[in-house]
Write an enzyme that holds these catalytic residues in place. Structure first.
Site, mmCIF file in Angstrom:
data_model
loop_
_atom_site.group_PDB
_atom_site.id
_atom_site.type_symbol
_atom_site.label_atom_id
_atom_site.label_comp_id
_atom_site.label_asym_id
_atom_site.label_seq_id
_atom_site.Cartn_x
_atom_site.Cartn_y
_atom_site.Cartn_z
ATOM 1 N N ASP A 1 0.814 -1.212 0.000
ATOM 2 C CA ASP A 1 0.000 0.000 0.000
ATOM 3 C C ASP A 1 0.849 1.265 0.000
ATOM 4 O OD1 ASP A 1 -2.141 -1.664 0.040
ATOM 5 O OD2 ASP A 1 -2.802 -1.185 2.069
ATOM 6 N N SER B 1 -4.738 -8.844 9.352
ATOM 7 C CA SER B 1 -4.224 -7.479 9.401
ATOM 8 C C SER B 1 -3.617 -7.292 10.790
ATOM 9 C CB SER B 1 -5.361 -6.476 9.178
ATOM 10 O OG SER B 1 -4.888 -5.156 9.374
#
Length: 494
Positions: free
Chosen positions: A108, A270
């Site tokens: 990301d 996550s």
């Protein structure tokens, strides 16, 4: 023709002037002008008024000039020249000069670098904070950042500051969010954001950026810190702006912009790790009916597999803050790191909870906080000796609000700072030591001592004493129970 662009760190003013090549002389590392008076007259400024850096470009060569210490120049590469030219144009979404990006090196944030350059025509300075996430997370970051198009990577070790100035105040306050959460991520975000503001000032950036999604708490925590410490900074949150919707889109964008795609296997969870805790979210955890899998845990041993023999650990505390483990005085970060190892070995500090996010939705997370659980237990047990009943009740009630403020990203809010002053004052006498027993996931108190203890054995003993006369209790009970007695009398018509 050569072009001079003067940039002032104290102003957004940009000045440009075309200088004939014959008027620009290079000698070693110095730049001089054959017609200085004409040049500065055209700039509309005296030489002494030029501050900051200037970039001079001349047919493929770029020169960086430091005007505040005499005009000097350093030759840079052709790529730097191209970047300099690119920075003059407006991006797809506007124009920024330099952006400091919270950078992890993952997919990301690697994609965010070229996206910022493309959309805001800016230089990107990547920033990574070491808050104890592990040395492996920092390996190769500079190469990744440069390969993604960043002009610089800044790494700062914030571990001691994180524990001393953020974790320990929360520990002293007894701040726990919604009965369970020890605020690991909530405390880390403001120390990172604070450092980003500092770096932005150091490098002359006019904006900061983060990779938080638009559905989580972290976007709020970062941005409230930016607002509090430098309200003039622009804030860019790509996840709220771009068209990338998932991992495959990000990989496609990376390939299109020649950004090396991380080849490491993506975790199904996550995770966020720092010196205080490790959090797990996503995958099977999204259904609260599912039990976490044992192979998910990374900081702690399964209680079933923990040692069969209990271990005792003694925590020394001064004015509400831990200072030693088993008699050894340690720095805040070293102390916590040691307790993480001890607690993790015995399966301490596993929490599974469904929490209410700031943005309105519920989320399920599993947290490992071995050292933190030990410290919270020790602090609470010592306060049982040093705080009177009403002080403890007020402290506990304020601790709930304190935790909410930290969870919501309002670390630099005057309300939290004022509450912290209160916590500092009332824990002045919370000094002593607590001995704890660790065994298969549980922490129990073995002993507690304090030179400021309000516990008096001569008063509390069942044996008769001079200070407390048991006969006095009858009058106390009659007065204390008077409101209840009057109400009952009213009901019976007495």
């Amino acid at each position: 023709m050569a072009q001079l662009k003067a940039l002032s760190p104290s102003s957004s003013l940009n000045l440009s002037v075309h200088v004939p090549k014959r008027d620009l002389l290079l000698s070693n590392n110095n730049v001089s002008f054959a017609k200085k008076s004409d040049l500065f007259q055209e700039l509309g400024a005296r030489k002494s008024e030029l501050q900051g850096d200037a970039v001079v470009s001349n047919k493929g060569n770029a020169l960086r000039v430091h005007c505040n210490k005499g005009i000097q120049a350093v030759l840079s590469s052709d790529k730097a020249t191209e970047d300099s030219e690119a920075m003059k144009t407006k991006g797809l979404r506007g124009k920024l000069n330099k952006v400091v990006l919270a950078y992890s090196g993952g997919l990301d944030t690697s994609v965010i670098v070229p996206w910022l350059r493309e959309n805001y025509s800016c230089e990107v300075v990547c920033f990574t904070a070491d808050v104890g996430q592990g040395e492996g997370e920092l390996v190769g970051l500079e190469q990744k950042a440069k390969a993604s198009g960043a002009c610089q990577l800044v790494v700062k070790d914030l571990q001691e500051e994180f524990v001393r100035d953020f974790i320990f105040p929360c520990l002293r306050a007894g701040a726990i969010y919604e009965r369970k959460y020890l605020l690991g991520t909530s405390m880390a975000r403001p120390v990172i954001a604070k450092a980003m503001v500092d770096v932005a000032k150091e490098v002359g950036a006019d904006a900061v950026a983060h990779g938080c999604t638009g559905k989580g708490n972290d976007q709020v925590r970062f941005e409230l810190t930016f607002f509090a410490l430098n309200p003039e900074l622009n804030v860019v949150a790509p996840w709220r702006e771009w068209d990338i919707t998932g991992r495959e889109d990000a990989i496609e964008y990376a390939k299109k912009h020649n950004v090396p795609v991380p080849v490491t296997k993506k975790s199904i969870y996550s995770r966020d790790r720092n010196l205080w805790h490790l959090s797990h979210e996503g995958d099977i955890l999204e259904d609260p009916a599912n039990e976490p899998k044992e192979d998910m845990y990374m900081m702690s041993t399964s209680p079933e597999a923990a040692p069969e023999k209990p271990e005792y650990v003694e925590i020394g505390i001064v004015s509400g803050l831990p200072v030693s483990v088993n008699g050894e005085k340690l720095s805040p970060a070293s102390l916590l790191s040691k307790l993480n190892k001890i607690g993790g070995k015995h399966g301490i500090g596993r929490i599974d909870m469904v929490e209410n996010r700031l943005v309105g939705m519920k989320s399920r997370g599993v947290y490992e906080t071995p050292g933190g659980t030990i410290l919270f237990t020790a602090a609470r047990e010592l306060e049982s000796l040093t705080l009177d009943r009403e002080t403890m009740q007020i402290k506990d009630s304020l601790a709930l609000r304190y935790a909410e403020l930290v969870y919501a990203g309002r670390w630099f809010d005057p309300l939290r700072e004022s509450m912290d002053a209160f916590m500092t004052k009332i824990t002045e006498t919370t000094t002593g030591s607590v001995r704890l027993k660790l065994y298969k996931g549980s922490v129990s108190v073995a002993s507690r001592t304090s030179p400021n203890s309000l516990y008096r054995e001569d008063i509390s003993s069942f044996e008769s004493g001079q200070i407390y006369d048991q006969a006095d209790a009858a009058g106390f009970i009659r007065l204390y129970g008077l409101p209840m007695r009057v109400r009952a009398m009213l009901g019976k018509g007495i």
